[in-house]
Design a protein around this motif. Structure first.
Motif, PDB file in Angstrom:
ATOM      1  N   ALA A   1      25.355   4.791   7.679  1.00  0.00           N
ATOM      2  CA  ALA A   1      24.522   5.880   8.199  1.00  0.00           C
ATOM      3  C   ALA A   1      23.369   5.309   9.024  1.00  0.00           C
ATOM      4  CB  ALA A   1      23.982   6.736   7.053  1.00  0.00           C
ATOM      5  N   ALA A   2      22.745   4.229   8.540  1.00  0.00           N
ATOM      6  CA  ALA A   2      21.630   3.617   9.260  1.00  0.00           C
ATOM      7  C   ALA A   2      22.087   3.035  10.590  1.00  0.00           C
ATOM      8  CB  ALA A   2      20.983   2.526   8.397  1.00  0.00           C
ATOM      9  N   VAL A   3      23.266   2.407  10.601  1.00  0.00           N
ATOM     10  CA  VAL A   3      23.813   1.837  11.841  1.00  0.00           C
ATOM     11  C   VAL A   3      24.102   2.953  12.848  1.00  0.00           C
ATOM     12  CG1 VAL A   3      25.782   0.626  12.854  1.00  0.00           C
ATOM     13  CG2 VAL A   3      24.712  -0.257  10.769  1.00  0.00           C
ATOM     14  N   ALA A   4      24.639   4.085  12.350  1.00  0.00           N
ATOM     15  CA  ALA A   4      24.922   5.217  13.247  1.00  0.00           C
ATOM     16  C   ALA A   4      23.635   5.765  13.851  1.00  0.00           C
ATOM     17  CB  ALA A   4      25.663   6.315  12.482  1.00  0.00           C
ATOM     18  N   VAL A   5      22.574   5.868  13.024  1.00  0.00           N
ATOM     19  CA  VAL A   5      21.282   6.322  13.539  1.00  0.00           C
ATOM     20  C   VAL A   5      20.751   5.344  14.590  1.00  0.00           C
ATOM     21  CG1 VAL A   5      18.860   6.734  12.936  1.00  0.00           C
ATOM     22  CG2 VAL A   5      20.670   7.623  11.465  1.00  0.00           C
ATOM     23  N   ALA A   6      20.871   4.048  14.304  1.00  0.00           N
ATOM     24  CA  ALA A   6      20.389   3.039  15.252  1.00  0.00           C
ATOM     25  C   ALA A   6      21.167   3.085  16.560  1.00  0.00           C
ATOM     26  CB  ALA A   6      20.478   1.647  14.623  1.00  0.00           C
ATOM     27  N   ASP A   7      22.483   3.290  16.479  1.00  0.00           N
ATOM     28  CA  ASP A   7      23.296   3.378  17.701  1.00  0.00           C
ATOM     29  C   ASP A   7      22.846   4.542  18.578  1.00  0.00           C
ATOM     30  OD1 ASP A   7      24.753   1.172  17.010  1.00  0.00           O
ATOM     31  OD2 ASP A   7      26.474   2.290  16.228  1.00  0.00           O
ATOM     32  N   SER A   8      22.664   5.714  17.947  1.00  0.00           N
ATOM     33  CA  SER A   8      22.215   6.872  18.726  1.00  0.00           C
ATOM     34  C   SER A   8      20.797   6.647  19.241  1.00  0.00           C
ATOM     35  CB  SER A   8      22.276   8.143  17.879  1.00  0.00           C
ATOM     36  OG  SER A   8      21.374   8.077  16.794  1.00  0.00           O
TER      37      SER A   8
ATOM     38  N   ALA B   1       0.827  -1.220   0.000  1.00  0.00           N
ATOM     39  CA  ALA B   1       0.000   0.000   0.000  1.00  0.00           C
ATOM     40  C   ALA B   1       0.850   1.254   0.000  1.00  0.00           C
ATOM     41  CB  ALA B   1      -0.937  -0.015   1.205  1.00  0.00           C
ATOM     42  N   ASP B   2       2.076   1.169   0.538  1.00  0.00           N
ATOM     43  CA  ASP B   2       2.970   2.327   0.548  1.00  0.00           C
ATOM     44  C   ASP B   2       3.989   2.268  -0.590  1.00  0.00           C
ATOM     45  OD1 ASP B   2       3.600   4.796   2.025  1.00  0.00           O
ATOM     46  OD2 ASP B   2       2.813   3.674   3.724  1.00  0.00           O
ATOM     47  N   GLY B   3       3.839   1.315  -1.481  1.00  0.00           N
ATOM     48  CA  GLY B   3       4.710   1.239  -2.642  1.00  0.00           C
ATOM     49  C   GLY B   3       6.142   0.837  -2.350  1.00  0.00           C
ATOM     50  N   ILE B   4       6.382   0.189  -1.233  1.00  0.00           N
ATOM     51  CA  ILE B   4       7.752  -0.128  -0.816  1.00  0.00           C
ATOM     52  C   ILE B   4       8.288  -1.323  -1.610  1.00  0.00           C
ATOM     53  CG2 ILE B   4       9.170  -0.987   1.111  1.00  0.00           C
ATOM     54  CD1 ILE B   4       7.345   0.617   2.983  1.00  0.00           C
ATOM     55  N   ARG B   5       9.521  -1.201  -2.085  1.00  0.00           N
ATOM     56  CA  ARG B   5      10.208  -2.301  -2.768  1.00  0.00           C
ATOM     57  C   ARG B   5      11.463  -2.696  -1.984  1.00  0.00           C
ATOM     58  NH1 ARG B   5       8.570  -2.582  -8.113  1.00  0.00           N
ATOM     59  NH2 ARG B   5       9.549  -4.660  -8.074  1.00  0.00           N
ATOM     60  N   THR B   6      12.473  -1.831  -1.975  1.00  0.00           N
ATOM     61  CA  THR B   6      13.707  -2.118  -1.244  1.00  0.00           C
ATOM     62  C   THR B   6      13.594  -1.577   0.185  1.00  0.00           C
ATOM     63  OG1 THR B   6      15.016  -2.040  -3.267  1.00  0.00           O
ATOM     64  CG2 THR B   6      16.204  -1.764  -1.197  1.00  0.00           C
ATOM     65  N   MET B   7      14.077  -2.375   1.154  1.00  0.00           N
ATOM     66  CA  MET B   7      13.897  -1.971   2.552  1.00  0.00           C
ATOM     67  C   MET B   7      15.031  -2.514   3.408  1.00  0.00           C
ATOM     68  SD  MET B   7      10.405  -2.409   4.796  1.00  0.00           S
ATOM     69  CE  MET B   7       9.963  -1.197   6.048  1.00  0.00           C
ATOM     70  N   MET B   8      15.388  -1.737   4.421  1.00  0.00           N
ATOM     71  CA  MET B   8      16.450  -2.117   5.356  1.00  0.00           C
ATOM     72  C   MET B   8      15.955  -1.891   6.780  1.00  0.00           C
ATOM     73  SD  MET B   8      20.371  -0.634   5.644  1.00  0.00           S
ATOM     74  CE  MET B   8      19.849   1.029   5.199  1.00  0.00           C
ATOM     75  N   ALA B   9      16.298  -2.820   7.676  1.00  0.00           N
ATOM     76  CA  ALA B   9      15.953  -2.689   9.092  1.00  0.00           C
ATOM     77  C   ALA B   9      17.214  -2.883   9.927  1.00  0.00           C
ATOM     78  CB  ALA B   9      14.901  -3.729   9.490  1.00  0.00           C
ATOM     79  N   VAL B  10      17.395  -2.021  10.936  1.00  0.00           N
ATOM     80  CA  VAL B  10      18.598  -2.068  11.772  1.00  0.00           C
ATOM     81  C   VAL B  10      18.163  -2.040  13.246  1.00  0.00           C
ATOM     82  CG1 VAL B  10      20.828  -1.004  12.293  1.00  0.00           C
ATOM     83  CG2 VAL B  10      19.840  -0.780   9.998  1.00  0.00           C
ATOM     84  N   PRO B  11      18.668  -2.973  14.067  1.00  0.00           N
ATOM     85  CA  PRO B  11      18.267  -2.991  15.474  1.00  0.00           C
ATOM     86  C   PRO B  11      18.956  -1.892  16.273  1.00  0.00           C
ATOM     87  CG  PRO B  11      19.906  -4.694  15.093  1.00  0.00           C
ATOM     88  CD  PRO B  11      19.604  -4.075  13.749  1.00  0.00           C
ATOM     89  N   MET B  12      18.229  -1.347  17.244  1.00  0.00           N
ATOM     90  CA  MET B  12      18.793  -0.358  18.172  1.00  0.00           C
ATOM     91  C   MET B  12      19.178  -1.105  19.443  1.00  0.00           C
ATOM     92  SD  MET B  12      16.350   2.990  17.606  1.00  0.00           S
ATOM     93  CE  MET B  12      14.759   2.166  17.612  1.00  0.00           C
ATOM     94  N   ILE B  13      20.463  -1.400  19.578  1.00  0.00           N
ATOM     95  CA  ILE B  13      20.955  -2.235  20.681  1.00  0.00           C
ATOM     96  C   ILE B  13      21.750  -1.377  21.661  1.00  0.00           C
ATOM     97  CG2 ILE B  13      22.360  -4.240  21.284  1.00  0.00           C
ATOM     98  CD1 ILE B  13      21.838  -5.330  18.490  1.00  0.00           C
ATOM     99  N   ARG B  14      21.483  -1.583  22.935  1.00  0.00           N
ATOM    100  CA  ARG B  14      22.230  -0.887  23.987  1.00  0.00           C
ATOM    101  C   ARG B  14      22.376  -1.820  25.172  1.00  0.00           C
ATOM    102  NH1 ARG B  14      25.555   3.537  23.623  1.00  0.00           N
ATOM    103  NH2 ARG B  14      25.921   4.331  25.720  1.00  0.00           N
ATOM    104  N   ALA B  15      23.606  -1.995  25.655  1.00  0.00           N
ATOM    105  CA  ALA B  15      23.882  -2.861  26.806  1.00  0.00           C
ATOM    106  C   ALA B  15      23.345  -4.275  26.573  1.00  0.00           C
ATOM    107  CB  ALA B  15      23.296  -2.259  28.081  1.00  0.00           C
ATOM    108  N   GLY B  16      23.501  -4.756  25.338  1.00  0.00           N
ATOM    109  CA  GLY B  16      23.100  -6.110  25.014  1.00  0.00           C
ATOM    110  C   GLY B  16      21.615  -6.321  24.848  1.00  0.00           C
TER     111      GLY B  16
END
Length: 384
Positions: free
Chosen positions: A160-167, A122-137
């Motif tokens: 860039a995505a990993v840096a966003v997830a870390d913060s 419905a949102d027209g998405i084709r390519t997609m990436m997901a990155v976990p936000m992990i802190r202290a395990g």
């Protein structure tokens, strides 16, 4: 004049820059204290820094569930507040495997389950990436970058995505800690207010009730009209006292600390210090686990019984016993006093309110006379 004007313009420009810097710092602090603001900023940042069409951010809200709470660039609403169990879809796979995951064409990919193809399409998405936000395990959430075309994410975009997830992990961890501190402070303040109400307003209500009862006795010789009026006032006062107790209960609704038996033992110790009447709580046999809501109802019933003993029973001792019985828990409060003279056989407003709470759980509350004097309040609630 021209030089002074230029100096004024420069000062205004400098103040404008300082103001913008302060606004930026305020925004950064806010994201560290407010998880909603943090998630909103993350959805916008990952979209901007990855050059994506859509940015999404979802916190982990239970052991195996994340929920997409913030979005940026969506067309439809199917992804809004979407619940993603661990292991399902792209985000669920990322959540389960604790690593970034991406697909070139979401609905055609064999790497993931397709539970969410509807809202994705419905949102027209084709390519997609997901990155976990992990802190202290611990995984605090997942951020997504999505494109409405089949493409590849570059190494720069992944970094860039990993840096966003870390913060984001740091922001959500800090916001969670801040929220717990606020809740602790609020609970402490509620208990303080409840205690103050009980010690001041509660005592005044009790004294006024005693004075009204005394006046009613004298009014019997002074006319029926005055007697009727006093009876009405006493009834209104009883209703006010019940509402007051409800308010105190709502303020002081924190979870029982140390378990049901420990809480009732503490209540007995406080009752004995306050009244000089011996009070003890005993645990008979091994007690099964009791959920917080049932524990609160049982504790409230025991406290109401102790209050009635204190006001009406003239008892020398009180015994609270806890036992597992008939697939439930039974709490009995027995005293050796001379009965609750002003409770109309155990039908006072406070006890009726407590009975209603017990019955809402499918339980029972009874008040019976002991053979050797005094009363026993027996409360049973099922555990399932």
């Amino acid at each position: 004049m021209g030089q002074a004007h230029r100096a004024g313009v420069e000062r205004v420009a400098e103040q404008g820059v300082r103001f913008e810097r302060l606004l930026d710092e305020h925004s950064q602090v806010l994201t560290l204290l407010d998880d909603t603001a943090a998630l909103r900023g993350l959805a916008q940042r990952i979209r901007e820094e990855c050059g994506a069409h859509i940015g999404l951010a979802g916190p982990v809200e239970s052991e195996r569930l994340l929920v997409l709470r913030q979005w940026n660039g969506t067309w439809a609403t199917g992804l809004h507040d979407l619940h993603v169990p661990m292991g399902l879809g792209l985000g669920g796979k990322c959540f389960a495997e604790l690593r970034p995951v991406w697909v070139d064409d979401y609905c055609a990919s064999e790497l993931i389950t397709h539970d969410f193809d509807g809202p994705i399409s419905a949102d027209g998405i084709r390519t997609m990436m997901a990155v976990p936000m992990i802190r202290a395990g611990r995984v605090h959430g997942v951020v997504y970058a999505a494109m409405r075309e089949v493409t590849d994410f570059s190494g720069r975009q992944l970094d860039a995505a990993v840096a966003v997830a870390d913060s984001g992990g740091l922001a959500l961890q800090t916001a969670s800690a801040a929220r717990r501190q606020r809740e602790t402070a609020a609970a402490t303040e509620r208990r303080r207010i409840a205690s103050a109400l009980h010690d001041s307003v509660g005592a005044q209500l009790f004294r006024l009730g005693a004075e009204l009862r005394d006046l009613r006795e004298h009014a019997r010789t002074e006319g029926a009209a005055l007697l009727d009026r006093l009876i009405l006032l006493e009834d209104q006062l009883a209703q006010t006292a019940s509402a007051f107790r409800e308010s105190v209960h709502a303020l002081d609704h924190d979870e029982p600390a140390g378990g049901l038996a420990a809480t009732l033992s503490s209540d007995c110790a406080a009752f004995q210090r306050r009244t000089g009447t011996t009070a003890q709580a005993v645990e008979i046999g091994t007690l099964p686990d009791c959920d917080p809501h049932r524990s609160r109802v049982l504790i409230a019933a025991a406290r109401e019984a102790l209050l009635n003993v204190e006001k009406h029973a003239n008892a020398r001792s009180v015994l609270i016993s806890l036992i597992a019985l008939d697939d439930g828990l039974t709490v009995s409060i027995a005293d050796d006093g001379d009965g609750w003279k002003h409770q109309d056989g155990g039908n006072g407003i406070g006890l009726r309110t407590t009975t209603d709470r017990v019955e809402e759980l499918g339980g029972t509350l009874s008040v019976v006379a002991n053979e050797d004097g005094g009363l026993t309040v027996r409360v049973w609630v099922p555990l399932s």
